[in-house]
Motif scaffolding. Structure first.
Motif, PDB file in Angstrom:
ATOM      1  N   PRO A 114       0.821  -1.222   0.000  1.00 58.03           N
ATOM      2  CA  PRO A 114       0.000   0.000   0.000  1.00 58.03           C
ATOM      3  C   PRO A 114       0.851   1.265   0.000  1.00 58.03           C
ATOM      4  O   PRO A 114       0.566   2.211  -0.727  1.00 58.03           O
ATOM      5  N   ALA A 115       1.909   1.276   0.797  1.00 54.84           N
ATOM      6  CA  ALA A 115       2.788   2.442   0.829  1.00 54.84           C
ATOM      7  C   ALA A 115       3.495   2.621  -0.502  1.00 54.84           C
ATOM      8  O   ALA A 115       3.690   3.747  -0.983  1.00 54.84           O
ATOM      9  N   LEU A 116       3.877   1.525  -1.127  1.00 55.29           N
ATOM     10  CA  LEU A 116       4.555   1.604  -2.420  1.00 55.29           C
ATOM     11  C   LEU A 116       3.616   2.135  -3.504  1.00 55.29           C
ATOM     12  O   LEU A 116       4.036   2.850  -4.409  1.00 55.29           O
ATOM     13  N   VAL A 117       2.332   1.779  -3.412  1.00 54.20           N
ATOM     14  CA  VAL A 117       1.370   2.300  -4.385  1.00 54.20           C
ATOM     15  C   VAL A 117       1.206   3.807  -4.220  1.00 54.20           C
ATOM     16  O   VAL A 117       1.123   4.553  -5.196  1.00 54.20           O
ATOM     17  N   LEU A 118       1.151   4.247  -2.972  1.00 58.27           N
ATOM     18  CA  LEU A 118       1.076   5.689  -2.745  1.00 58.27           C
ATOM     19  C   LEU A 118       2.302   6.382  -3.331  1.00 58.27           C
ATOM     20  O   LEU A 118       2.222   7.471  -3.893  1.00 58.27           O
ATOM     21  N   GLY A 119       3.480   5.754  -3.175  1.00 52.46           N
ATOM     22  CA  GLY A 119       4.686   6.309  -3.767  1.00 52.46           C
ATOM     23  C   GLY A 119       4.595   6.374  -5.279  1.00 52.46           C
ATOM     24  O   GLY A 119       5.022   7.348  -5.905  1.00 52.46           O
ATOM     25  N   TRP A 120       4.012   5.339  -5.873  1.00 50.61           N
ATOM     26  CA  TRP A 120       3.823   5.319  -7.332  1.00 50.61           C
ATOM     27  C   TRP A 120       2.918   6.470  -7.757  1.00 50.61           C
ATOM     28  O   TRP A 120       3.205   7.175  -8.720  1.00 50.61           O
ATOM     29  N   VAL A 121       1.809   6.647  -7.047  1.00 52.38           N
ATOM     30  CA  VAL A 121       0.865   7.709  -7.391  1.00 52.38           C
ATOM     31  C   VAL A 121       1.502   9.084  -7.230  1.00 52.38           C
ATOM     32  O   VAL A 121       1.360   9.973  -8.079  1.00 52.38           O
ATOM     33  N   ARG A 122       2.266   9.260  -6.141  1.00 51.37           N
ATOM     34  CA  ARG A 122       2.823  10.578  -5.833  1.00 51.37           C
ATOM     35  C   ARG A 122       4.004  10.944  -6.728  1.00 51.37           C
ATOM     36  O   ARG A 122       4.094  12.069  -7.239  1.00 51.37           O
ATOM     37  N   LEU A 259     -12.805   1.156  -8.243  1.00 52.16           N
ATOM     38  CA  LEU A 259     -12.289   2.024  -7.183  1.00 52.16           C
ATOM     39  C   LEU A 259     -11.029   2.712  -7.676  1.00 52.16           C
ATOM     40  O   LEU A 259     -11.083   3.702  -8.374  1.00 52.16           O
ATOM     41  N   SER A 260      -9.891   2.190  -7.284  1.00 54.51           N
ATOM     42  CA  SER A 260      -8.578   2.666  -7.704  1.00 54.51           C
ATOM     43  C   SER A 260      -7.571   1.692  -7.120  1.00 54.51           C
ATOM     44  O   SER A 260      -7.880   0.962  -6.169  1.00 54.51           O
ATOM     45  N   PRO A 261      -6.346   1.662  -7.653  1.00 56.90           N
ATOM     46  CA  PRO A 261      -5.343   0.776  -7.051  1.00 56.90           C
ATOM     47  C   PRO A 261      -5.119   1.078  -5.581  1.00 56.90           C
ATOM     48  O   PRO A 261      -4.895   0.175  -4.776  1.00 56.90           O
ATOM     49  N   GLY A 265      -6.213  -1.668  -2.804  1.00 51.49           N
ATOM     50  CA  GLY A 265      -5.052  -2.228  -2.129  1.00 51.49           C
ATOM     51  C   GLY A 265      -5.190  -2.247  -0.624  1.00 51.49           C
ATOM     52  O   GLY A 265      -4.834  -3.227   0.039  1.00 51.49           O
ATOM     53  N   VAL A 266      -5.679  -1.176  -0.055  1.00 50.82           N
ATOM     54  CA  VAL A 266      -5.818  -1.134   1.403  1.00 50.82           C
ATOM     55  C   VAL A 266      -6.924  -2.083   1.866  1.00 50.82           C
ATOM     56  O   VAL A 266      -6.785  -2.747   2.888  1.00 50.82           O
ATOM     57  N   VAL A 267      -8.005  -2.163   1.109  1.00 50.45           N
ATOM     58  CA  VAL A 267      -9.051  -3.125   1.455  1.00 50.45           C
ATOM     59  C   VAL A 267      -8.492  -4.549   1.391  1.00 50.45           C
ATOM     60  O   VAL A 267      -8.842  -5.410   2.205  1.00 50.45           O
ATOM     61  N   ALA A 268      -7.568  -4.780   0.465  1.00 54.53           N
ATOM     62  CA  ALA A 268      -6.951  -6.101   0.349  1.00 54.53           C
ATOM     63  C   ALA A 268      -6.106  -6.457   1.564  1.00 54.53           C
ATOM     64  O   ALA A 268      -5.792  -7.627   1.775  1.00 54.53           O
ATOM     65  N   GLY A 321      -7.001   8.005  -2.176  1.00 55.21           N
ATOM     66  CA  GLY A 321      -7.167   6.701  -1.556  1.00 55.21           C
ATOM     67  C   GLY A 321      -5.942   6.271  -0.827  1.00 55.21           C
ATOM     68  O   GLY A 321      -4.942   6.923  -0.819  1.00 55.21           O
ATOM     69  N   ALA A 322      -6.041   5.134  -0.191  1.00 51.70           N
ATOM     70  CA  ALA A 322      -4.863   4.549   0.377  1.00 51.70           C
ATOM     71  C   ALA A 322      -4.395   3.505  -0.580  1.00 51.70           C
ATOM     72  O   ALA A 322      -4.864   3.391  -1.664  1.00 51.70           O
ATOM     73  N   ALA A 323      -3.461   2.674  -0.153  1.00 57.38           N
ATOM     74  CA  ALA A 323      -2.751   1.916  -1.132  1.00 57.38           C
ATOM     75  C   ALA A 323      -3.184   0.503  -1.265  1.00 57.38           C
ATOM     76  O   ALA A 323      -4.210   0.103  -0.849  1.00 57.38           O
ATOM     77  N   ASN A 324      -2.318  -0.285  -1.834  1.00 58.81           N
ATOM     78  CA  ASN A 324      -2.735  -1.608  -2.205  1.00 58.81           C
ATOM     79  C   ASN A 324      -1.923  -2.707  -1.582  1.00 58.81           C
ATOM     80  O   ASN A 324      -0.881  -2.491  -1.069  1.00 58.81           O
ATOM     81  N   THR A 325      -2.477  -3.882  -1.713  1.00 58.73           N
ATOM     82  CA  THR A 325      -1.717  -5.060  -1.373  1.00 58.73           C
ATOM     83  C   THR A 325      -2.357  -6.287  -1.971  1.00 58.73           C
ATOM     84  O   THR A 325      -3.274  -6.187  -2.712  1.00 58.73           O
ATOM     85  N   GLY A 326      -2.394  -7.300  -1.388  1.00 56.29           N
ATOM     86  CA  GLY A 326      -3.167  -8.456  -1.634  1.00 56.29           C
ATOM     87  C   GLY A 326      -3.174  -8.990  -2.907  1.00 56.29           C
ATOM     88  O   GLY A 326      -3.046  -8.532  -3.667  1.00 56.29           O
ATOM     89  N   GLY A 327      -3.305  -9.498  -3.300  1.00 52.03           N
ATOM     90  CA  GLY A 327      -3.599 -10.060  -4.421  1.00 52.03           C
ATOM     91  C   GLY A 327      -3.493 -11.379  -4.396  1.00 52.03           C
ATOM     92  O   GLY A 327      -3.317 -12.047  -3.736  1.00 52.03           O
ATOM     93  N   PRO A 328      -3.493 -11.629  -4.965  1.00 48.47           N
ATOM     94  CA  PRO A 328      -3.733 -12.935  -5.424  1.00 48.47           C
ATOM     95  C   PRO A 328      -2.716 -13.829  -4.896  1.00 48.47           C
ATOM     96  O   PRO A 328      -1.587 -13.589  -5.114  1.00 48.47           O
TER      97      PRO A 328
END
Length: 339
Positions: A114-122, A259-261, A265-268, A321-328
């Motif tokens: 999730p933090a890395l996704v925020l970094g990607w967005v920013r 939603l958005s990545p 991601g945070v829900v994941a 949003g907040a970030a991502n994780t989870g997957g698969p």
């Protein structure tokens, strides 16, 4: 004004559907470890279970791959990236990391996504990120540290940590690639077609890594023990393939599109919490007080994240949003998580 009200209502419904899909994906992914652990204890190697999961799902999705064969010509890089990162990359990096560092530490590092996704967005997309989004990530990661009881196995191996971080980066790829075509200006590729080809690519890569020809196939023809209850191994494998992979990936990709990545991601992050709770209920692995508190904190972080992000229909270019994780993956029990 009436038009604005209608759009707002439609956006609200779209967000609700997206959150429902994201939660369903987290539940599906989170339940896979509970089904995988009895198979592992019966004699299958963890990587063999992963290969069975991905190869079986690829076989189920093969008709959709044939139906959407135009994607091979139109989006070859997307399909290759999804298969290498979202399917094979996460699995290979995660299992390689837990061979060198404790499972809890590896899982926590992976959920830095999730933090890395925020970094990607920013910094890559150059879109501002709200304080609420950052707070959601901090709460989610902190809560996960309690869920996996990271303090119980603090041994550090540089290569192991690097591999776990690689799994986190592959998770970022899963959410970013799932969002391809989510903008109004870009024609979105068929999500089920992308998943089908991603699973095919992942199955090919994992075949080389897992070497399934050495697997004990006889395990699949008998019964295995699940907390002193005899269950058909084929039934558990069917759950892993159909629910924890096909359904989990399908709802996950659709959730990201709605939603958005960042938010998906945070829900994941709830995946690890759900996996731990299911292991408690179905496998008799009792939760400690810190794990219960940590799960509550993760829920708070996910709630803050999803309420801080505007719906897709909004014209504002701000990622809230907040970030991502989870997957698969095949997550599972606290000390033997199969992803």
């Amino acid at each position: 004004m009436p038009v604005h009200t209608s759009m707002s209502s439609q956006d609200h419904r779209g967000r609700g559907v997206g959150l429902g899909l994201a939660l369903g994906s987290a539940v599906a992914f989170g339940g896979s470890g509970v089904a995988a652990k009895p198979l592992i204890e019966a004699g299958l190697e963890p990587l063999h279970v992963v290969w069975l999961r991905v190869a079986g799902a690829a076989l189920v999705m093969l008709p959709l791959a044939v139906r959407h064969r135009n994607l091979v010509r139109e989006r070859p890089l997307l399909l290759a990236g999804f298969g290498l990162l979202a399917v094979a990359g996460v699995q290979a990096c995660y299992f390689a990391s837990i061979s060198r560092i404790p499972v809890g530490v590896a899982l926590l590092v992976e959920y830095l996504a999730p933090a890395l996704v925020l970094g990607w967005v920013r910094f890559v997309q150059r879109r501002p990120v709200t304080r609420a989004a950052a707070l959601g990530v901090v709460l989610a990661v902190g809560g996960l540290a309690c869920v996996v009881e990271v303090w119980a196995g603090l041994s550090f191996d540089a290569l192991g940590l690097l591999l776990a971080l690689g799994a986190a980066c592959c998770q970022v790829g899963y959410f970013v690639l799932s969002d391809q075509g989510g903008d109004a200006e870009e024609r979105a590729p068929a999500p089920l077609g992308v998943i089908a080809y991603g699973l095919l690519v992942g199955a090919l890569v994992l075949t080389v890594v897992a070497r399934p020809w050495g697997m004990d196939w006889s395990v699949l023809g008998g019964s295995v023990d699940m907390d002193r209850t005899s269950v058909a191994a084929s039934l558990l494998l069917g759950w892993i393939v159909l629910i924890a992979t096909v359904l989990a990936y399908g709802t996950g990709v659709l959730a990201v599109r709605r939603l958005s990545p960042q938010v998906a991601g945070v829900v994941a992050c709830l995946e690890a919490v759900i996996a731990t709770v299911l292991a408690w209920v179905l496998l008799g692995e009792h939760l400690s007080a810190p794990q219960i508190i940590g799960g509550t904190v993760v829920l708070c972080g996910a709630f803050i994240a999803q309420t801080s992000t505007p719906a897709r229909a909004s014209q504002a270019p701000v990622a809230r949003g907040a970030a991502n994780t989870g997957g698969p993956r095949i997550p599972g029990e606290r000390q033997r998580v199969v992803r």
